[in-house]
Design an enzyme around this catalytic site. Structure first.
Site, short mmCIF file in Angstrom:
data_model
loop_
_atom_site.label_atom_id
_atom_site.label_comp_id
_atom_site.label_asym_id
_atom_site.label_seq_id
_atom_site.Cartn_x
_atom_site.Cartn_y
_atom_site.Cartn_z
CD GLU A 147 -8.31 -20.40 41.95
OE1 GLU A 147 -6.93 -21.54 43.36
OE2 GLU A 147 -8.45 -19.47 41.80
CB CYS A 158 2.21 -7.07 52.11
SG CYS A 158 1.41 -8.59 53.04
CG ASP A 190 -13.12 -15.96 42.94
OD1 ASP A 190 -12.16 -16.83 43.20
OD2 ASP A 190 -13.09 -15.70 43.65
CG ASP A 240 -14.91 -13.56 46.39
OD1 ASP A 240 -14.59 -14.52 46.48
OD2 ASP A 240 -16.57 -12.47 46.27
ZN LIG Z 1 -0.49 -7.27 52.87
#
Ligand SMILES: [Zn+2]
Length: 241
Positions: A121, A177, A37, A203
Site C-alpha cells: 500500500e 465480512c 502492511d 496489522d
Molecule cells: Zn467482520
C-alpha cells in the site's frame, strides 16, 4: 565506478543475462498472493501473520552512528579531531546503510521466491511521510527501498508487485465480512468485529485487506486469480517477532 566518502570503491557491474525476462504470470493462485502492511511497529507484517522487525544488527549500527554523531558535535570547529570524528560518522552511516540494504535484499528475495504476487500500500506510506511527527521513524524504516527491491526481483521472475495507491481503509475494514469501523485509533492493536465477531490483530487484518485489494486489482488488469485451493481462513495466530 563510484567512490564513497570513506574512500571505498564500488564497481557497478552491468551484464547481459542469457535469459530474457520471463513473461508475467497470467494465472495466479490466490494462496500465493501476499499482502504487506508496512508500519511503525514493524518493518512489515504479511497477510499470513508474519511480522518482520528491523533486525538487531541494524539497530546496533544505528546506535553506534548516534554515538559517533554526538562525539562529532562536541569537537571544536576546524580542528583535526573534528575532521577525524566526521570520518567516523561517515563510516558509521555507511555501515547502517549496508546492513539495511543487505537485510532488505534477503527479505525481498524470500518474499518474491515464496509468492506469485506481492501487494503493498504505497499511499499509506506517502501519508505517513507527510506526518512530521513520524518523520524520524520513517527515515529508519525506508519502505521505499524495500518496495524497489521487491519490484525488480518480482519482474525478474515474471511475478507481480501490486501497488495500492488509492486510499482505502485497510485498518478499519474487517477482512472477513467487510464491516467498516467508524474509528480505529492508532493505539488499538487488536479488536473484535461487532458484525461477525472475528478477532483481529490490527496489522494482520490490514495486511489481509491489502492482499484482497491487490487481488481485485490483478483481476481488473485481466489476470486470472483462482481461489481453488481455498483462501486462508481468518483467525491465524500471529507469529511473534
Ligand atoms: Zn467482520
Amino acid at each position: 565506478m563510484t567512490r564513497t566518502v570513506t574512500g571505498k570503491h564500488y564497481a557497478s557491474l552491468l551484464y547481459e543475462t542469457e535469459q530474457a525476462v520471463p513473461e508475467p504470470l497470467k494465472d495466479i493462485d490466490a494462496t500465493n498472493v501476499v499482502g504487506l502492511d508496512m508500519g511503525l511497529t514493524h518493518l512489515a507484517i504479511d497477510s499470513s501473520g508474519r511480522k518482520v522487525a528491523n533486525p538487531r544488527f541494524i539497530k546496533q549500527a544505528q546506535k553506534n552512528l548516534k554515538r559517533k554523531q554526538q562525539a562529532l558535535s562536541r569537537k571544536k570547529k576546524g580542528s583535526a579531531k573534528r575532521a577525524k570524528a566526521r570520518m567516523l560518522v561517515a563510516k558509521a552511516h555507511e555501515r547502517v546503510a549496508n546492513a539495511r540494504n543487505d537485510f532488505q535484499h534477503k527479505l525481498s528475495r524470500q518474499i518474491v521466491d515464496d509468492n506469485q504476487a506481492v501487494v503493498v500500500e504505497t499511499l499509506k506510506i506517502k501519508n505517513m511521510m507527510r506526518n512530521a511527527k513520524l518523520a524520524k521513524h520513517i527515515g529508519d524504516a525506508s519502505w521505499y527501498a524495500l518496495i524497489t527491491k521487491l519490484d525488480y526481483k518480482a519482474k525478474e521472475q515474471g511475478k507481480h508487485l501490486v501497488k495500492i495507491d488509492t486510499w482505502f481503509a485497510s485498518s478499519k475494514i474487517c477482512h472477513a465480512c467487510q464491516h467498516k469501523m467508524e474509528k480505529m485509533p492508532f493505539d488499538v492493536r487488536s479488536w473484535d468485529c461487532p458484525a461477525c465477531h472475528t478477532h483481529h490483530d490490527r496489522d494482520i487484518n490490514a495486511a489481509l485487506n491489502i492482499k484482497n485489494q491487490g487481488i481485485l486489482k490483478l483481476k481488473a488488469e485481466g489476470l486470472s486469480v483462482s481461489a481453488h485451493r481455498g483462501l486462508r481462513k481468518s483467525g491465524i495466530s500471529p507469529v511473534a517477532a
